[in-house]
Design an enzyme around this catalytic site. Structure first.
Site, PDB file in Angstrom:
ATOM      1  N   LYS A 104       0.819  -0.999   0.017  1.00  0.00           N
ATOM      2  CA  LYS A 104       0.066  -0.036   0.157  1.00  0.00           C
ATOM      3  C   LYS A 104       1.024   1.092  -0.035  1.00  0.00           C
ATOM      4  O   LYS A 104       1.956   1.342   0.375  1.00  0.00           O
ATOM      5  CB  LYS A 104      -0.930  -0.031   1.240  1.00  0.00           C
ATOM      6  CG  LYS A 104      -2.288   0.986   1.144  1.00  0.00           C
ATOM      7  CD  LYS A 104      -3.260   0.264   0.450  1.00  0.00           C
ATOM      8  CE  LYS A 104      -4.423   0.992   0.270  1.00  0.00           C
ATOM      9  NZ  LYS A 104      -5.497  -0.036  -0.101  1.00  0.00           N
ATOM     10  N   GLY A 230     -23.363   5.387   1.714  1.00  0.00           N
ATOM     11  CA  GLY A 230     -22.068   5.576   0.841  1.00  0.00           C
ATOM     12  C   GLY A 230     -22.560   5.430  -0.559  1.00  0.00           C
ATOM     13  O   GLY A 230     -21.806   4.371  -0.924  1.00  0.00           O
ATOM     14  N   GLY A 235     -20.685   1.825  -3.692  1.00  0.00           N
ATOM     15  CA  GLY A 235     -22.114   2.035  -3.109  1.00  0.00           C
ATOM     16  C   GLY A 235     -23.077   2.021  -4.445  1.00  0.00           C
ATOM     17  O   GLY A 235     -24.236   1.584  -4.322  1.00  0.00           O
TER      18      GLY A 235
HETATM   19  P1  NAD Z   1     -15.881   6.992  -3.206  1.00  0.00           P
HETATM   20  O1  NAD Z   1     -15.272   8.199  -2.642  1.00  0.00           O
HETATM   21  O2  NAD Z   1     -16.249   6.886  -4.521  1.00  0.00           O
HETATM   22  O3  NAD Z   1     -17.244   6.694  -2.322  1.00  0.00           O
HETATM   23  C1  NAD Z   1     -17.305   7.149  -0.886  1.00  0.00           C
HETATM   24  C2  NAD Z   1     -18.703   7.420  -0.498  1.00  0.00           C
HETATM   25  O4  NAD Z   1     -18.845   7.518   0.741  1.00  0.00           O
HETATM   26  C3  NAD Z   1     -19.462   8.745  -1.416  1.00  0.00           C
HETATM   27  O5  NAD Z   1     -20.543   8.752  -1.575  1.00  0.00           O
HETATM   28  C4  NAD Z   1     -19.202   9.820   0.241  1.00  0.00           C
HETATM   29  O6  NAD Z   1     -20.163  10.930  -0.029  1.00  0.00           O
HETATM   30  C5  NAD Z   1     -19.494   8.904   1.337  1.00  0.00           C
HETATM   31  N1  NAD Z   1     -19.068   9.287   2.510  1.00  0.00           N
HETATM   32  C6  NAD Z   1     -17.799   9.697   2.934  1.00  0.00           C
HETATM   33  N2  NAD Z   1     -17.701   9.943   4.072  1.00  0.00           N
HETATM   34  C7  NAD Z   1     -18.968   9.554   4.673  1.00  0.00           C
HETATM   35  C8  NAD Z   1     -19.549   9.618   5.772  1.00  0.00           C
HETATM   36  N3  NAD Z   1     -19.026  10.021   6.950  1.00  0.00           N
HETATM   37  N4  NAD Z   1     -21.020   9.005   6.050  1.00  0.00           N
HETATM   38  C9  NAD Z   1     -21.457   8.309   5.024  1.00  0.00           C
HETATM   39  N5  NAD Z   1     -20.994   8.476   3.783  1.00  0.00           N
HETATM   40  C10 NAD Z   1     -19.630   9.123   3.627  1.00  0.00           C
HETATM   41  O7  NAD Z   1     -15.128   5.726  -2.654  1.00  0.00           O
HETATM   42  P2  NAD Z   1     -15.058   4.295  -3.057  1.00  0.00           P
HETATM   43  O8  NAD Z   1     -14.135   3.930  -3.983  1.00  0.00           O
HETATM   44  O9  NAD Z   1     -16.677   3.874  -3.434  1.00  0.00           O
HETATM   45  O10 NAD Z   1     -14.783   3.496  -1.670  1.00  0.00           O
HETATM   46  C11 NAD Z   1     -15.738   3.244  -0.597  1.00  0.00           C
HETATM   47  C12 NAD Z   1     -15.120   2.344   0.227  1.00  0.00           C
HETATM   48  O11 NAD Z   1     -14.954   0.935  -0.369  1.00  0.00           O
HETATM   49  C13 NAD Z   1     -13.728   2.599   0.982  1.00  0.00           C
HETATM   50  O12 NAD Z   1     -13.935   2.383   2.326  1.00  0.00           O
HETATM   51  C14 NAD Z   1     -12.913   1.835   0.070  1.00  0.00           C
HETATM   52  O13 NAD Z   1     -11.730   1.559   0.758  1.00  0.00           O
HETATM   53  C15 NAD Z   1     -13.710   0.493  -0.216  1.00  0.00           C
HETATM   54  N6  NAD Z   1     -13.056  -0.067  -1.324  1.00  0.00           N
HETATM   55  C16 NAD Z   1     -13.171   0.588  -2.604  1.00  0.00           C
HETATM   56  C17 NAD Z   1     -12.736  -0.091  -3.722  1.00  0.00           C
HETATM   57  C18 NAD Z   1     -12.810   0.274  -5.147  1.00  0.00           C
HETATM   58  O14 NAD Z   1     -12.548  -0.621  -6.070  1.00  0.00           O
HETATM   59  N7  NAD Z   1     -13.149   1.148  -5.252  1.00  0.00           N
HETATM   60  C19 NAD Z   1     -12.184  -1.742  -3.402  1.00  0.00           C
HETATM   61  C20 NAD Z   1     -12.112  -2.139  -2.227  1.00  0.00           C
HETATM   62  C21 NAD Z   1     -12.567  -1.251  -0.985  1.00  0.00           C
END
Ligand code: NAD
Length: 422
Positions: A104, A230, A235
């Site tokens: 990472k 989220g 999401g």
């Molecule tokens: P993103 O930034 O696209 O979306 C995050 C969402 O969470 C947004 O809608 C934001 O408004 C919301 N959010 C932020 N703070 C918040 C809070 N306090 N309460 C409620 N909602 C809140 O990110 P993403 O890529 O969709 O990632 C989301 C999660 O999934 C993260 O934990 C990330 O580590 C995990 N993840 C993502 C991937 C990937 O392929 N993108 C892979 C594995 C894990």
């Protein structure tokens, strides 16, 4: 979670070691990252001045294959955070049984305060700083919080430039470099520029596959209600996938500002339109406004945390009504909350299984780059389904064998697979 995520990782490892009576020396090996790289690099800002940024690349474990894991641009990036995240990457790759280790990276920066050109130069500067330790067979970074396909494109092109420069320096064969020597160094690239089809939806789709497996085990046959916290990349995709499956009805979604609820179901097209036009789901016509805390405690069958870490804590775990929690976010449940949920017989599909679809399709991207053969989205999704179903089965069997919850089952499975290669 405590403020130090690595402390949680250590606790988690010690728990596994105790359960499976792991030889002390293996525990010691697993408790230390193989290599911790800290870099400080200059970036030219738009005002013409240079500014020094601090970054990390943590190479936790490579016994199963090259290090793999994202790069985070965030003001709160710290050595301990990156260390914990790189450990969890090693565990995640082991759970889905792909031949990759855990890494990472991160840069301490608030990317929202940079112009596009500054962000580009920051991305290039970081690659220059970690150039020596990454490569297609060494360490393969990907996007994470506040980095995306565009950033990966800037980074991989910088890597290519440096590789050519290096080669010219060593021999006279100018500019001779194969795509496979640089393109597979980063994944999560744009489609058409080395990226894989299906990568954007992969995390959500992988989660959907394991959710289906868990539903088969738990025989829920009625209309299944879902709340998604989220609606970002992950999401939004999971809410969409579930809305298109008539067994499910998504009754609530949220973003960092607010949540919305509609008993009869929320139209995801309206959500996307609203997000694009207004920037938040708040005020979506025909829905009732709810807070993020209310969303977590809704009387639904499935809760999908897909935002940030530490959302289900000892303070709200007792109030969670959903029977299944699909952890698409990394670390959404604290260890104390986990114990409460276990006592309440909730089924938590743990993050290292539930969201492993993302790294799995990153692995596919790496393979496609190496072979220079690109797969259809159908092929990507089919292969993802096979891997996720097998991972669910392995985690399920591990949890039954050791009489523990799915999280511990996944942790034990991952540790056993890593230790076998030491
Ligand atoms: P993103 O930034 O696209 O979306 C995050 C969402 O969470 C947004 O809608 C934001 O408004 C919301 N959010 C932020 N703070 C918040 C809070 N306090 N309460 C409620 N909602 C809140 O990110 P993403 O890529 O969709 O990632 C989301 C999660 O999934 C993260 O934990 C990330 O580590 C995990 N993840 C993502 C991937 C990937 O392929 N993108 C892979 C594995 C894990």
């Amino acid at each position: 979670m405590s403020n130090n995520p690595f402390k949680n990782a250590v606790e988690q490892l010690e728990g596994v070691a105790k359960l499976i009576k792991l030889d002390k020396i293996y525990l010691e090996v697993l408790l230390c990252p193989e290599r911790m790289v800290e870099v400080n690099f200059p970036v030219k800002m738009d005002n013409g001045r240079m500014k020094i940024f601090q970054g990390f690349r943590m190479q936790y474990n490579s016994v199963r294959g090259p290090y793999k894991g994202g790069i985070r641009f965030h003001p709160e990036v710290s050595e301990d955070e990156v260390k914990a995240l790189s450990f969890w990457m090693a565990m995640k790759c082991a759970v889905v049984n792909i031949p990759l280790g855990g890494g990472k990276g991160g840069v301490v920066v608030d990317p929202k305060k940079l112009s596009k050109n500054e962000l580009k130069r920051l991305s290039q500067g970081y690659v220059k700083a970690i150039f020596d330790v990454i490569g297609p067979d060494k360490d393969i970074p990907a996007p994470d919080v506040y980095t995306n396909a565009q950033v990966m494109d800037w980074m991989v092109l910088e890597y290519k430039k440096l590789k050519i420069k290096n080669q010219n320096y060593r021999s006279k064969s100018k500019n001779k470099i194969n795509d496979k020597d640089w393109l597979p160094t980063f994944t999560g690239k744009p489609v058409g520029k080395g990226g894989s089809k299906g990568r954007e939806k992969a995390t959500a789709l992988g989660g959907y596959f394991v959710l289906n497996e868990s539903l088969k085990k738990n025989k829920i046959n009625k209309k299944i209600t879902v709340a998604v916290q989220g609606v970002g990349n992950v999401g939004c995709n999971i809410a969409n996938i579930l809305s298109n499956d008539k067994r499910f009805v998504v009754v609530a979604v949220s973003d960092s500002r607010s949540g919305v609820f509609r008993k009869e179901g929320i139209n995801l097209e309206d959500v996307m339109k609203q997000k694009k036009e207004v920037g938040t789901v708040s005020g979506l016509a025909g829905t009732k406004k709810i807070t993020n805390s209310e969303l977590l405690e809704l009387d639904v069958d499935i809760l999908v945390p897909a935002a940030i870490e530490n959302q289900i804590t000892k303070d709200n775990a007792r109030k969670i009504k959903a029977n299944i929690i699909l952890e698409l976010a990394n670390g959404p449940t604290t260890p104390e909350a986990d114990k409460i949920l276990f006592r309440k017989k909730k089924i938590v599909i743990p993050d290292i299984l539930a969201n492993a679809g993302g790294v799995t399709v990153s692995y596919f991207e790496w393979l496609q780059n190496i072979d220079n053969k690109y797969w259809s989205e159908e092929k990507v999704n089919k292969k993802l389904e096979v891997i996720m179903k097998k991972a669910f089965k392995d985690v399920w069997n591990s949890s039954k064998k050791h009489k523990v919850d799915l999280r511990m089952g996944a942790d034990v499975l991952a540790v056993e697979r890593i230790v076998k290669e030491i």
